[in-house]
Design an enzyme around this catalytic site. Structure first.
Site, PDB file in Angstrom:
ATOM      1  N   LYS A  88      41.250  36.264  23.095  1.00  0.00           N
ATOM      2  CA  LYS A  88      41.008  37.186  24.221  1.00  0.00           C
ATOM      3  C   LYS A  88      40.135  36.463  25.229  1.00  0.00           C
ATOM      4  CE  LYS A  88      41.960  41.485  25.369  1.00  0.00           C
ATOM      5  NZ  LYS A  88      43.091  42.341  24.954  1.00  0.00           N
ATOM      6  N   ASP A 111      45.216  42.629  30.590  1.00  0.00           N
ATOM      7  CA  ASP A 111      44.444  43.677  29.916  1.00  0.00           C
ATOM      8  C   ASP A 111      43.815  44.475  31.063  1.00  0.00           C
ATOM      9  OD1 ASP A 111      43.434  44.475  27.031  1.00  0.00           O
ATOM     10  OD2 ASP A 111      41.654  44.581  28.277  1.00  0.00           O
TER      11      ASP A 111
HETATM   12  P1  NDP Z   1      44.386  49.022  33.377  1.00  0.00           P
HETATM   13  O1  NDP Z   1      43.392  48.191  34.078  1.00  0.00           O
HETATM   14  O2  NDP Z   1      45.793  49.036  33.851  1.00  0.00           O
HETATM   15  O3  NDP Z   1      43.900  50.534  33.307  1.00  0.00           O
HETATM   16  C1  NDP Z   1      42.677  50.859  32.728  1.00  0.00           C
HETATM   17  C2  NDP Z   1      42.480  52.355  32.832  1.00  0.00           C
HETATM   18  O4  NDP Z   1      41.359  52.719  32.020  1.00  0.00           O
HETATM   19  C3  NDP Z   1      42.141  52.805  34.239  1.00  0.00           C
HETATM   20  O5  NDP Z   1      42.562  54.127  34.431  1.00  0.00           O
HETATM   21  C4  NDP Z   1      40.616  52.701  34.236  1.00  0.00           C
HETATM   22  O6  NDP Z   1      39.961  53.525  35.184  1.00  0.00           O
HETATM   23  C5  NDP Z   1      40.284  53.182  32.845  1.00  0.00           C
HETATM   24  N1  NDP Z   1      39.024  52.578  32.423  1.00  0.00           N
HETATM   25  C6  NDP Z   1      38.751  51.258  32.324  1.00  0.00           C
HETATM   26  N2  NDP Z   1      37.483  51.069  31.954  1.00  0.00           N
HETATM   27  C7  NDP Z   1      36.951  52.301  31.810  1.00  0.00           C
HETATM   28  C8  NDP Z   1      35.687  52.771  31.437  1.00  0.00           C
HETATM   29  N3  NDP Z   1      34.685  51.927  31.130  1.00  0.00           N
HETATM   30  N4  NDP Z   1      35.492  54.126  31.379  1.00  0.00           N
HETATM   31  C9  NDP Z   1      36.499  54.973  31.697  1.00  0.00           C
HETATM   32  N5  NDP Z   1      37.726  54.579  32.068  1.00  0.00           N
HETATM   33  C10 NDP Z   1      37.942  53.262  32.113  1.00  0.00           C
HETATM   34  O7  NDP Z   1      44.310  48.553  31.838  1.00  0.00           O
HETATM   35  P2  NDP Z   1      45.364  48.801  30.673  1.00  0.00           P
HETATM   36  O8  NDP Z   1      46.063  50.092  30.856  1.00  0.00           O
HETATM   37  O9  NDP Z   1      46.148  47.560  30.510  1.00  0.00           O
HETATM   38  O10 NDP Z   1      44.388  48.872  29.414  1.00  0.00           O
HETATM   39  C11 NDP Z   1      43.868  50.103  28.909  1.00  0.00           C
HETATM   40  C12 NDP Z   1      43.441  49.918  27.460  1.00  0.00           C
HETATM   41  O11 NDP Z   1      44.584  49.499  26.690  1.00  0.00           O
HETATM   42  C13 NDP Z   1      42.385  48.851  27.212  1.00  0.00           C
HETATM   43  O12 NDP Z   1      41.590  49.248  26.110  1.00  0.00           O
HETATM   44  C14 NDP Z   1      43.204  47.629  26.819  1.00  0.00           C
HETATM   45  O13 NDP Z   1      42.445  46.712  26.064  1.00  0.00           O
HETATM   46  C15 NDP Z   1      44.282  48.301  25.981  1.00  0.00           C
HETATM   47  N6  NDP Z   1      45.515  47.554  25.780  1.00  0.00           N
HETATM   48  C16 NDP Z   1      46.229  47.059  26.829  1.00  0.00           C
HETATM   49  C17 NDP Z   1      47.422  46.398  26.602  1.00  0.00           C
HETATM   50  C18 NDP Z   1      48.266  45.898  27.714  1.00  0.00           C
HETATM   51  O14 NDP Z   1      49.342  45.358  27.423  1.00  0.00           O
HETATM   52  N7  NDP Z   1      47.885  46.060  28.960  1.00  0.00           N
HETATM   53  C19 NDP Z   1      47.923  46.171  25.243  1.00  0.00           C
HETATM   54  C20 NDP Z   1      47.140  46.803  24.210  1.00  0.00           C
HETATM   55  C21 NDP Z   1      45.971  47.456  24.488  1.00  0.00           C
HETATM   56  P3  NDP Z   1      39.269  52.857  36.485  1.00  0.00           P
HETATM   57  O15 NDP Z   1      40.411  52.549  37.400  1.00  0.00           O
HETATM   58  O16 NDP Z   1      38.351  53.900  36.990  1.00  0.00           O
HETATM   59  O17 NDP Z   1      38.563  51.619  36.002  1.00  0.00           O
HETATM   60  O1  2IT Z   2      45.178  44.139  23.705  1.00  0.00           O
HETATM   61  C1  2IT Z   2      46.322  43.651  23.808  1.00  0.00           C
HETATM   62  O2  2IT Z   2      47.099  43.595  22.845  1.00  0.00           O
HETATM   63  C2  2IT Z   2      46.744  43.161  25.113  1.00  0.00           C
HETATM   64  N1  2IT Z   2      45.997  43.286  26.085  1.00  0.00           N
HETATM   65  C3  2IT Z   2      48.060  42.472  25.264  1.00  0.00           C
HETATM   66  C4  2IT Z   2      47.950  41.026  24.873  1.00  0.00           C
HETATM   67  C5  2IT Z   2      49.168  40.183  25.115  1.00  0.00           C
HETATM   68  O3  2IT Z   2      49.056  38.981  24.859  1.00  0.00           O
HETATM   69  O4  2IT Z   2      50.207  40.692  25.538  1.00  0.00           O
END
Ligand code: NDP
Ligand code: 2IT
Length: 484
Positions: A158, A198
């Site tokens: 990461k 992420d």
């Molecule tokens: P994005 O940046 O696309 O979206 C993040 C969302 O979460 C936004 O709505 C954001 O709001 C909110 N958010 C972020 N930080 C905070 C916080 N501290 N408190 C409240 N709300 C918060 O990210 P993703 O959708 O990609 O990721 C969301 C989660 O999913 C994370 O935990 C990530 O690690 C996990 N994840 C992502 C994957 C991926 O493929 N993208 C895969 C597996 C897990 P705001 O705009 O106000 O910051």
């Molecule tokens: O938390 C996760 O699994 C991710 N943000 C996706 C990682 C990836 O390599 O696609």
């Protein structure tokens, strides 16, 4: 609470509210904890005292895999816990960049290459002001087990930066990404370490990062995933985490002969994961009541339908606006400023924003209000108290490493397509994603039944099942490869 088995498990109710600074004392209350796990937890705590999220993630894994450590002494004999909790390599670097006014800014960049026993390091990059080494170590540690569950050959890593993309122009984001990659490029590669997105890193950022890598290295390789379709990306990668989480939840519901039709669902977040998770829930006939961002929650009692979701996607991905605007746009919607969704009665809950966004009290409220299923789109969104509540209530609980593994799984499929120099059809990728999520469910289910004594015909501890299944594959590979 709990205590009916001889094994200490997170969520067995034995650990009452173990704050991170209390790992040692919490452990000492566990008369059933083995000397090995107690000793390793104490060492991890003393070596990483300032990294609460990392300690939380390690504590959850170590305490739930005890049955397999007891059954197979080779893991202790080979010091696997001591080794698996220490990243193979941690890279920290300076990221200088200039804003549109010419002012100089310095951010900190990181890449944690955690474990490469079963494949190249693989995991996302997070750009958010809260990013620090401890947060990236927790994410890298989780990624090791998650990637192992996907059935694909990927190690865990990461990275990211404390850079905040919010309010920055495209040109500023581009200059930051170029500076970040100028250093990162010497550490990554298609067969070495393959970053992706992420929080705060989506298609725009991956594009700028890829462009700079290609320019510096003069090679067009699958060094990043989450690329756009016309230059090496995979169909269904943007959708994969959200869709996969719903597929995992479908598998859990099926064990109780149930499905999503008519289910009232709470979703937090409104980013990549939340958006496509909501899309799939709508397709399956569920009613999605909420989405949120870090400023608050929108509650739509009529449900967010496909048309409203398209509006949200434009708001978030194109206009880069705030979720509060949804309440102004659509009738009957409440905006709950500075609140999370969990107090609203529901059947299913999907935390899809960030770590520790559901605490013990909120988990108890969910259960009291009738929630029968929680599936985690975000990484470690529920704290240890909250997990204990879910498990003690015997609801269907899909922990992050299993439930959100669809994203990195399709990243693995993107790497496979890049190696073949082929693009698979959306149906092909979606069908593989379905198969992978089914297999993760089955693997977690079977390992839980085999090793976790609290499982019955009507209750499966997927936390233990996922952690044990993810662990044994990596641990066995580490033993095969000798002391490296
Ligand atoms: P994005 O940046 O696309 O979206 C993040 C969302 O979460 C936004 O709505 C954001 O709001 C909110 N958010 C972020 N930080 C905070 C916080 N501290 N408190 C409240 N709300 C918060 O990210 P993703 O959708 O990609 O990721 C969301 C989660 O999913 C994370 O935990 C990530 O690690 C996990 N994840 C992502 C994957 C991926 O493929 N993208 C895969 C597996 C897990 P705001 O705009 O106000 O910051
Ligand atoms: O938390 C996760 O699994 C991710 N943000 C996706 C990682 C990836 O390599 O696609």
């Amino acid at each position: 609470m709990g205590g009916e088995s001889s094994i200490i498990r997170v969520g067995a109710g034995c650990w009452s509210s173990p704050g991170i600074g209390e790992v040692e004392s919490a452990a000492s209350h566990q008369k059933n904890m083995t000397d090995y796990t107690t000793r390793v937890l104490e060492t991890v705590r003393s070596k990483n005292a300032s990294e609460p999220e990392f300690l939380q993630a390690v504590q959850e894994v170590i305490t739930t895999i005890e049955p397999v450590l007891e059954a197979r002494k080779k893991y202790e004999q080979n010091c696997i816990l001591e080794r698996i909790t220490e990243p193979e390599r941690t890279i920290i670097f300076r990221v200088p960049w200039t804003d549109d006014a010419g002012k100089i800014h310095i951010n900190r960049g990181f890449r944690v290459e955690f474990n490469s026993a079963i494949g190249p390091y693989k995991g996302g990059l997070r750009f958010h002001p809260s990013v620090n080494l401890g947060i990236l170590k927790f994410l890298g540690f989780e990624q090791v087990f998650k990637n192992s569950l996907t059935t694909l050959a990927m190690g865990g890593g990461k990275g990211g930066s404390d850079f905040d993309p919010k309010g920055k122009s495209d040109a500023e984001v581009m200059r930051f990404c170029q500076s970040f990659m100028t250093e990162l490029q010497r550490h990554i590669g298609a067969d070495t370490d393959v970053p992706a997105g992420d929080i705060g890193v989506g298609g725009r950022e991956i594009g700028y990062l890829f462009g700079q890598y290609k320019r510096l290295r003069n090679e067009f390789t699958g060094v990043l995933t989450g690329k756009a379709l016309n230059w090496g990306g995979s169909l269904i990668r943007p959708e994969a985490t959200g869709y996969g989480c719903v597929y995992f939840a479908q598998n859990m519901l099926a064990t109780r002969g149930d499905d999503f039709a008519g289910k009232r669902c709470l979703v937090s977040g409104s980013g990549n994961v939340a958006q496509y998770l909501v899309e799939k829930l709508i397709q399956l006939g569920a009613t999605v009541l909420t989405m949120s961002d870090s400023n608050g929650t929108v509650y739509d009692p009529e449900g967010i339908n496909a048309e409203k979701l398209a509006w949200i996607m434009d708001l978030k991905n194109v206009r880069r606006g705030r979720i509060s605007e949804y309440a102004k746009q659509f009738k009957g919607v409440q905006y709950l400023e500075n609140q999370r969704p969990w107090s609203i009665p529901c059947d299913c809950a999907f935390p899809c924003a960030t770590q520790n966004e559901v605490n013990g009290a909120e988990a108890a409220t969910l259960v009291k209000n009738g929630c029968i299923l929680v599936a985690e789109g975000a990484n470690m969104p529920t704290d240890l108290d909250g997990i204990a509540v879910y498990l003690n209530s015997k609801i269907l609980y899909g922990p992050a490493k299993a439930a959100n593994a669809g994203g990195v799984a399709v990243s693995g499929l993107e790497m496979a397509q890049n190696s073949q120099r082929l693009n698979w059809t959306p149906d092909e990728v979606d069908s593989k994603l379905h198969d992978i999520m089914r297999s993760i469910h089955e693997n977690a289910y079977n390992h839980a039944r085999e090793f976790s004594p609290d499982c019955t015909d009507s209750f499966i501890n997927y936390v233990a099942g996922a952690n044990i299944a993810g662990f044994v594959k990596v641990a066995d590979a580490m033993i095969d490869q000798g002391l490296v």
